[in-house]
Design a protein around this motif. Structure first.
Motif, short mmCIF file in Angstrom:
data_model
loop_
_atom_site.label_atom_id
_atom_site.label_comp_id
_atom_site.label_asym_id
_atom_site.label_seq_id
_atom_site.Cartn_x
_atom_site.Cartn_y
_atom_site.Cartn_z
N LYS A 1 0.83 -1.20 0.00
CA LYS A 1 0.00 0.00 0.00
C LYS A 1 0.87 1.25 0.00
CE LYS A 1 -4.11 -1.84 2.31
NZ LYS A 1 -4.97 -1.77 3.53
N SER A 2 2.01 1.16 0.68
CA SER A 2 2.93 2.31 0.72
C SER A 2 3.87 2.33 -0.47
CB SER A 2 3.76 2.27 2.01
OG SER A 2 2.95 2.51 3.14
N TYR B 1 11.14 1.22 24.79
CA TYR B 1 10.71 2.09 23.69
C TYR B 1 11.08 1.52 22.32
CZ TYR B 1 10.44 5.33 27.62
OH TYR B 1 10.15 5.94 28.82
N SER B 2 11.34 0.22 22.26
CA SER B 2 11.77 -0.39 21.00
C SER B 2 10.71 -0.28 19.91
CB SER B 2 12.11 -1.87 21.21
OG SER B 2 13.23 -2.01 22.05
N CYS B 3 9.47 -0.46 20.28
CA CYS B 3 8.40 -0.53 19.29
C CYS B 3 7.66 0.78 19.15
CB CYS B 3 7.41 -1.64 19.67
SG CYS B 3 7.81 -3.22 18.91
N GLU B 4 7.73 1.34 17.96
CA GLU B 4 6.98 2.54 17.58
C GLU B 4 6.54 2.34 16.13
OE1 GLU B 4 5.91 5.24 19.01
OE2 GLU B 4 6.79 5.00 21.01
N THR B 5 5.85 3.33 15.59
CA THR B 5 5.39 3.22 14.20
C THR B 5 6.55 3.27 13.21
OG1 THR B 5 5.01 5.62 14.17
CG2 THR B 5 3.13 4.20 14.70
N HIS B 6 7.63 3.95 13.59
CA HIS B 6 8.83 4.04 12.74
C HIS B 6 10.00 4.40 13.64
CE1 HIS B 6 8.84 8.53 12.74
NE2 HIS B 6 7.55 8.36 12.89
N PRO B 7 11.24 4.23 13.19
CA PRO B 7 12.40 4.45 14.08
C PRO B 7 12.80 5.90 14.29
CG PRO B 7 13.13 3.64 11.95
CD PRO B 7 11.63 3.59 11.93
N HIS B 8 12.05 6.85 13.74
CA HIS B 8 12.27 8.28 13.97
C HIS B 8 13.61 8.80 13.47
CE1 HIS B 8 8.72 7.68 16.44
NE2 HIS B 8 8.58 8.98 16.50
N ASN B 9 14.11 8.19 12.42
CA ASN B 9 15.24 8.74 11.68
C ASN B 9 15.15 8.22 10.26
OD1 ASN B 9 18.22 8.22 10.55
ND2 ASN B 9 18.26 10.03 11.85
N THR B 10 15.19 9.13 9.29
CA THR B 10 14.98 8.76 7.89
C THR B 10 15.90 7.65 7.43
OG1 THR B 10 14.16 10.96 7.28
CG2 THR B 10 15.11 9.62 5.52
N TYR B 11 17.17 7.75 7.74
CA TYR B 11 18.15 6.82 7.19
C TYR B 11 18.10 5.46 7.89
CZ TYR B 11 19.72 10.83 4.61
OH TYR B 11 19.76 11.91 3.75
N PHE C 1 9.57 8.53 6.74
CA PHE C 1 9.86 8.82 5.33
C PHE C 1 8.69 8.42 4.45
CE2 PHE C 1 11.59 7.80 1.15
CZ PHE C 1 12.37 8.91 0.88
N PHE C 2 7.94 7.40 4.85
CA PHE C 2 6.84 6.88 4.03
C PHE C 2 5.47 7.43 4.44
CE2 PHE C 2 10.15 3.54 3.94
CZ PHE C 2 10.45 3.58 2.59
N ASN C 3 5.47 8.38 5.35
CA ASN C 3 4.22 9.04 5.72
C ASN C 3 3.73 9.89 4.55
OD1 ASN C 3 3.00 11.78 6.80
ND2 ASN C 3 2.48 10.20 8.30
N ASN C 4 2.46 9.77 4.18
CA ASN C 4 1.94 10.47 3.00
C ASN C 4 2.08 11.98 3.11
OD1 ASN C 4 1.25 8.00 1.92
ND2 ASN C 4 -0.91 8.13 2.49
N TRP C 5 1.73 12.53 4.27
CA TRP C 5 1.80 13.98 4.48
C TRP C 5 3.23 14.47 4.34
CZ3 TRP C 5 3.93 17.78 7.55
CH2 TRP C 5 3.25 19.01 7.62
N MET C 6 4.17 13.74 4.97
CA MET C 6 5.57 14.12 4.90
C MET C 6 6.10 13.99 3.47
SD MET C 6 6.61 15.19 7.83
CE MET C 6 8.36 15.18 7.49
N SER C 7 5.68 12.95 2.76
CA SER C 7 6.16 12.74 1.40
C SER C 7 5.74 13.89 0.48
CB SER C 7 5.62 11.42 0.84
OG SER C 7 6.16 10.32 1.55
N ILE C 8 4.53 14.39 0.68
CA ILE C 8 4.07 15.53 -0.12
C ILE C 8 4.95 16.75 0.13
CG2 ILE C 8 2.16 17.15 -0.50
CD1 ILE C 8 0.27 14.81 0.29
N VAL C 9 5.27 16.99 1.39
CA VAL C 9 6.14 18.12 1.74
C VAL C 9 7.53 17.91 1.15
CG1 VAL C 9 7.23 19.37 3.64
CG2 VAL C 9 4.85 18.63 3.86
#
Length: 422
Positions: A84-85, A314-324, A390-398
């Motif tokens: 989907k992403s 705090y290992s599990c979140e929606t993403h690791p909070h760093n693009t790379y 990085f794969f968030n739709n809102w962020m990708s548009i920006v």
């Protein structure tokens, strides 16, 4: 009006001009607009043979990146969710190409886009400072935890991100349209610039405040004709932040005290890179990459796979909070190298521009408008800080918003060089 022109040019032009407004409403309408723009451009490409827009390095690199994402999804444990992403990610590349195409047809849309962003900033400033002063905005939305101004974004604490990421584009359009000539209007624009940076501080978004300062310093150093103007507006905005800093101690607690406490835990004395949650997520992402070096666990799958890599609470979140780290863990080494190479290349261009301007004392290939656009891209790809997904739709548009303008500028530069040779 010609029906083809209305469908292929007018509709996508209006959607792009309205995109800054739609981004305030959230990801749904803004992503819908980008998707429509991409679909219209696909149809236009087949109908009118727009092959010239596909024969360039941007498209080649983007296609390679897109294929890697799809392959990564196909190898993941949740193929359909990941696809989907990854599969529909192509819409962002087409959005950039359509933006480029429309600018070649009608450069006047940049003027309308400038006023669209300016109106959005003006509205957010009025509403944001109302929320700061009275505790509620004009719609009755209260400040988040009494120390975060969010304006129309409400519980989505992205006001600072929106302002800091679009500000270089707004300032670049200000330069391109040469708005300094309009003396009366210049006063309003200047106030918007200054109070925008103050509002970024009030948003309590530390990353947005960092990006604001990073892009401001980059632009001041790199531009030519508007250097003094940007310098003194930046200094005044820092003075405003200093005043707000003293009037609004809650922001001090958020920006200064919490940052210090996050880096150094008072109970253990241990030092973290940004905070313990960030260290846990970064380590989890890195371990995930070590087990899936080439194609990762699949885009948007960190949230599913992190349970298999327990590092801390705090290992599990929606993403690791760093693009790379997100690219390494979710899409593997190849996707990482592509994005990292783009950032390094932009750094090289910036360094070359700096040498030409200050050391060699010769005219650079970059104009002031292009410097601002480059700044907008570089803060999005900045590696040494936490970041959104990085794969968030809102962020990708920006992320992709300035790319179409840059492609148009590159094409325009090539055409002018060709004409000079003739």
């Amino acid at each position: 009006m010609n029906e083809k022109k209305f469908f292929f040019e007018t509709i996508p032009s209006y959607l792009i001009i309205l995109l800054p407004v739609l981004l305030i409403t959230g990801p749904f309408l803004s992503d819908l607009a980008v998707s429509l723009i991409a679909i219209i451009f696909i149809v236009n490409s087949f109908k009118n043979n727009l092959s010239k827009y596909y024969n360039n390095n941007f498209v080649k690199i983007f296609l390679i990146f897109w294929v890697i994402l799809i392959f990564s999804s196909l190898l993941s444990n949740n193929i359909l969710v990941s696809l989907k992403s990854s599969f529909f990610y192509f819409r962002f590349g087409l959005f950039s190409l359509c933006f480029w195409y429309l600018l070649e047809k009608n450069q006047l849309m940049l003027k309308y886009l400038f006023f669209s962003i300016l109106i959005c900033f003006f509205s957010l400033i009025l509403d944001g400072y109302v929320q700061y002063t009275f505790g509620k905005n004009i719609f009755g939305i209260e400040m988040y935890r009494d120390n975060r101004v969010s304006s129309f974004f409400g519980s989505e604490l992205i006001l600072g991100s929106y302002l800091s990421r679009l500000f270089p584009i707004l300032f670049g359009l200000f330069i391109y349209l040469d708005q300094k000539k309009n003396k009366k209007f210049l006063i309003l624009i200047t106030l918007i610039f200054i109070f925008t940076e103050g509002l970024i501080f009030l948003s309590g978004e530390r990353l947005a405040l960092f990006f604001m300062n990073l892009s401001a310093i980059y632009i001041i150093v790199m531009i030519n004709n508007y250097k003094i103007y940007r310098l003194w507006t930046y200094i005044v905005s820092l003075l405003l932040i200093l005043i707000l800093f003293n009037l609004y101690p809650q922001s001090k607690q958020r920006i200064i005290d919490q940052t210090i406490n996050d880096i150094k835990q008072n109970d253990t004395g241990k030092i973290y890179l940004f905070s313990k949650p960030h260290d846990d997520m970064f380590t989890t992402g890195y371990r995930m990459f070590l087990d899936n070096k080439f194609f990762g666990v699949g885009p948007r799958q960190f949230r599913k796979e992190c349970i298999n890599y327990p590092v801390g609470e705090y290992s599990c979140e929606t993403h690791p909070h760093n693009t790379y780290i997100e690219l390494l863990s979710e899409a593997g080494i190849f996707s990482f190298l592509i994005i990292a190479s783009i950032f390094i290349y932009l750094c090289f261009i910036s360094f070359k521009h700096f040498l030409d301007r200050y050391i060699k004392k010769k005219k650079s290939h970059l104009n002031d408008f292009q410097v601002c656009l480059l700044s907008a891209v570089m803060i999005s790809l900045w590696p040494f800080s936490p970041s959104g997904s990085f794969f968030n739709n809102w962020m990708s548009i920006v992320y992709y918003f300035p790319v179409g303008i840059i492609l148009w500028q590159i094409s325009k530069h090539k055409i002018s060089k060709y004409k000079k040779k003739i």
